[in-house]
Design an enzyme around this catalytic site. Structure first.
Site, short mmCIF file in Angstrom:
data_model
loop_
_atom_site.label_atom_id
_atom_site.label_comp_id
_atom_site.label_asym_id
_atom_site.label_seq_id
_atom_site.Cartn_x
_atom_site.Cartn_y
_atom_site.Cartn_z
N LYS A 159 78.89 -14.30 182.54
CA LYS A 159 80.30 -14.55 182.24
C LYS A 159 81.09 -14.84 183.52
O LYS A 159 81.97 -15.71 183.53
CB LYS A 159 80.89 -13.33 181.51
CG LYS A 159 80.29 -13.14 180.11
CD LYS A 159 80.64 -11.78 179.54
CE LYS A 159 80.08 -11.57 178.14
NZ LYS A 159 80.21 -10.15 177.70
N THR A 207 75.20 -11.64 163.71
CA THR A 207 76.51 -10.97 163.67
C THR A 207 77.65 -11.96 163.80
O THR A 207 78.56 -12.00 162.97
CB THR A 207 76.60 -9.93 164.81
OG1 THR A 207 75.47 -9.05 164.69
CG2 THR A 207 77.86 -9.12 164.72
N VAL A 208 77.59 -12.81 164.85
CA VAL A 208 78.71 -13.73 165.09
C VAL A 208 78.76 -14.81 164.01
O VAL A 208 79.83 -15.19 163.53
CB VAL A 208 78.61 -14.36 166.49
CG1 VAL A 208 79.76 -15.34 166.73
CG2 VAL A 208 78.63 -13.27 167.56
N GLY A 209 77.58 -15.29 163.59
CA GLY A 209 77.53 -16.31 162.53
C GLY A 209 78.14 -15.79 161.24
O GLY A 209 78.95 -16.48 160.59
N THR A 210 77.79 -14.57 160.87
CA THR A 210 78.33 -13.98 159.65
C THR A 210 79.85 -13.81 159.77
O THR A 210 80.60 -14.11 158.82
CB THR A 210 77.67 -12.61 159.39
OG1 THR A 210 76.25 -12.80 159.42
CG2 THR A 210 78.08 -12.05 158.05
N ILE A 216 89.21 -12.57 173.47
CA ILE A 216 90.30 -12.70 174.44
C ILE A 216 90.44 -14.16 174.88
O ILE A 216 89.47 -14.74 175.34
CB ILE A 216 90.04 -11.84 175.70
CG1 ILE A 216 89.77 -10.40 175.32
CG2 ILE A 216 91.20 -11.95 176.67
CD1 ILE A 216 89.27 -9.54 176.50
N ASP A 244 74.51 -9.70 181.88
CA ASP A 244 75.46 -10.27 180.92
C ASP A 244 76.78 -10.59 181.62
O ASP A 244 77.32 -11.69 181.49
CB ASP A 244 75.67 -9.26 179.78
CG ASP A 244 76.77 -9.68 178.82
OD1 ASP A 244 76.49 -10.52 177.96
OD2 ASP A 244 77.91 -9.19 178.95
N GLU A 263 85.13 -20.86 174.20
CA GLU A 263 86.03 -19.72 174.44
C GLU A 263 85.34 -18.38 174.19
O GLU A 263 85.57 -17.40 174.90
CB GLU A 263 87.26 -19.87 173.53
CG GLU A 263 88.36 -18.86 173.73
CD GLU A 263 89.01 -18.94 175.11
OE1 GLU A 263 89.72 -19.89 175.39
OE2 GLU A 263 88.77 -18.03 175.92
#
Lengths: 423, 423
Positions: free
Chosen positions: A202, A11-14, A133, A198, A126
């Site tokens: 963070k 998802t993030v790569g795309t 954000i 998760d 980030e």
């Protein structure tokens, strides 16, 4: 032209690929260079890849590592391994690294930042906290003049969506979870989100930066939201509060306290109105006072926003002074027993005279003052009792609970939830 | 040791000195250098200065400019001149400059950033917008991958405090203003705040950065809050809204729209709950979606937080690539007549049959759809009428108003306030 290699095309790569393609003209104006995605590492599979990307695809990390044209490696595969090994190798080879990987950074950030410092390359992350954000750079730079003593945030969109549904749509936990899964906001195995792991990762990253001392996820006291029921949501509402999964880091007199737990927040608290999949992070510094950062904490394009902005920063700042590990203090991390907060307690007891006073007595013996005690619905002779305490050391609270649990009139200690501030 | 010179020892200057003294150990750990305030420029006066600062005080700017030990000049005197001249000279002399001066930056930022670029020095101005809230660096760096199409904020604490008092304490404007002056939140001459000029300067800075095109304060359509009455606050509440002084910048198809005006905001809008002297800025980008930054937009220590963090950044990044003027586009700034929004209108009319239909008719003739029309209290035969329109070009709305104003039944067109979104 800055040539980059991307590790991972989920998802993030795309999103990262799409955003670079869409905004490359803007990027070029802003950093005076275009970004060229030269290679993308994917796992060997039968998965169909977009034709436009076909000649960028590689199945070998070394193919990217050994490519001398590639100056920035972007790790968006997630998980601890092989991501950690790849990042370590990339840095050691003198490549700048951008990553969205909270697991790797929360556990190995110190080691990796040291390598980055030795090699004088950027290691930027980030996207690892709060999705799109801006929070890491603001903490490290914009608020750098402050002694920061508190970070507090809603860092997990899945659990916030579930709690919002329980509050606004009158749903119970199981129902809200199923709905979140159907809507794509929760994974089929939701453990990492639901149990708070998760958010704990963070918080470890944020606390390490904010307090300049290393905090790892294992040190974060972590409770999930799976014990929160719809009754608790309703009683919280009656108390003028909402229940949120909140990550709290506090610094105090040479020690640090870090916890991810469900919390009753007064409705006028700035975090109380953060609903759905939104995230927000409050930071309190001695000069700036409270500041809050709010936005979408996950998702394809918000996360890509942070990843691509970091790539731009890595390119722009390749020769500048960089900020590496800032954990120059070694503060003690308190154990849960050493922390202090108010509590909301819901329990079930046989509806007989004297039960309330016995419960109150157990708190009194452990030096716990009660701000509110009330008895709710009685069903089949069992009464639901809600107790709200003032601030109390966690170990005193646990001791009182253990005593109350021994009373034969007690049917069940149903929920105990922290209270932030006074209700 | 980084030696600096400070221009001005008013509220922000004093906060800057105090914060550096308080946190110099932290500063040294974070940027590997202490900050040494070598000289402070003040106006010649009989004012008593703190003894500790006495041998730093100078009355001559050249004394600071010509001091080769001083690498960073911090301008916190405010006002256009002599601040502009001093900053220009400092940059031309190759000194890094940190300023909190919204007037100078909004009017002359482009010229000054060009000089800074020629001299390869930092010109940083985080404190010029939103006090301690990180917004300039997040816009320029953390959100750099985005095509940003909207910035919207509460940028003035004085007016927000007054409107909050009018809403929560049922006060009229004059009373709330007096109270704000007594509490030190409004100046004895409050014109710059009340009339929206202060917010317009900040919006010019934000819009220039967000949209990469130069916007100066004179191009910002600016209305103050002195026409907002307590009745409007009450009617807004009945409509499920609050009235805020909002700065809005939008980019759309090669043009930019910039306005500071009172606005009716639905209560669930993230900016609606920003109360008292707090500021908040929402930014919308194509990838990140909406993000919001919230905190204290003014005051001694919050502003000092941004100033000292900028000083640290100037020292840390003295040899790195810097970001200068980013206005590489030249977008048209729309005139107010070309903008489109909904409106809330309150007027007084003789309470006779047919008045409402005449008013509605004037709107209809100008292609304006009404979302709500209601008649309020009638006193001595004069009725108060409230009208809410859907989105409408400002010039059509003005035409309708002019026609309505001619009707003899109209006693007064009391207030016209923009509506953001749909009520």
């Amino acid at each position: 032209m800055a040539q980059i290699g991307i590790l991972g095309l989920g998802t993030v790569g795309t999103g990262t690929v799409e955003l670079i393609e869409k905004n490359n003209d803007i990027i070029e104006k802003r950093i005076k260079e275009r970004i060229d995605i030269k290679k993308i590492l994917v796992r060997q599979s039968n998965k169909e890849r977009p034709i436009a990307l076909k000649d960028k695809i590689t199945y070998s990390f070394d193919d990217i590592l050994d490519d001398e044209d590639i100056s920035v490696i972007v790790e968006v595969m997630g998980g601890e391994e092989p991501a950690l090994t790849y990042i370590r190798k990339a840095l050691n080879k003198g490549k700048h690294v951008v990553t969205a990987n909270k697991e790797v950074i929360s556990k190995h950030g110190n080691e990796l930042l040291k390598i980055a410092a030795e090699k004088n390359v950027n290691l930027l992350f980030e996207a690892s906290v709060g999705g799109g954000i801006p929070i890491i750079m603001p903490l490290k730079q914009c608020l750098a003049a402050n002694d920061i003593f508190k970070v507090m945030g809603i860092l997990n969109g899945t659990t916030n969506y579930i709690l919002t549904q329980m509050t606004e749509q009158n749903k119970d936990f199981d129902e809200a979870l199923k709905e979140a899964q159907a809507a794509g906001y929760a994974e089929s195995d939701p453990t990492n989100d639901i149990k708070g792991f998760d958010a704990a990762r963070k918080l470890a990253i944020l606390s390490s930066i904010a307090f300049n001392t290393r905090v790892i996820p294992e040190q974060v006291y972590t409770e999930g939201i799976d014990t929160v029921t719809h009754s608790d949501v309703i009683y919280a509402d009656e108390l003028g509060a909402v229940i949120k999964l909140v990550a709290i880091g506090k610094k105090n007199e040479g020690s640090v306290e870090v916890a991810v737990t469900p919390v009753l927040l007064k409705k006028d608290h700035p975090l109380a109105s953060v609903s759905g999949t939104f995230n927000a992070i409050m930071v309190e510094g001695d000069a700036v006072g409270p500041v809050m950062f709010y936005g979408l904490g996950a998702g394809k394009m918000p996360t890509a926003s942070a990843v691509v902005s970091d790539i731009m920063e890595a390119v722009r700042n390749k020769n500048g002074n960089k900020i590496y590990c800032t954990c120059y203090d070694s503060l003690k991390v308190l154990t849960p027993g050493e922390t202090v907060s108010g509590f909301y307690l819901r329990l079930k007891a046989v509806d007989k005279p004297g039960v309330l006073s016995k419960i109150a007595g157990a708190f009194g013996e452990n030096q716990i003052s009660l701000s509110k005690v009330f008895q709710k619905n009685t069903i089949n002779g069992t009464a639901e009792i809600v107790v709200v305490t003032y601030s109390v050391p966690f170990k005193n609270f646990q001791k009182a609970l253990a005593e109350i649990n021994k009373y034969e009139q007690i049917v069940e200690i149903a929920t105990a939830i922290r209270v932030e501030g006074e209700l």
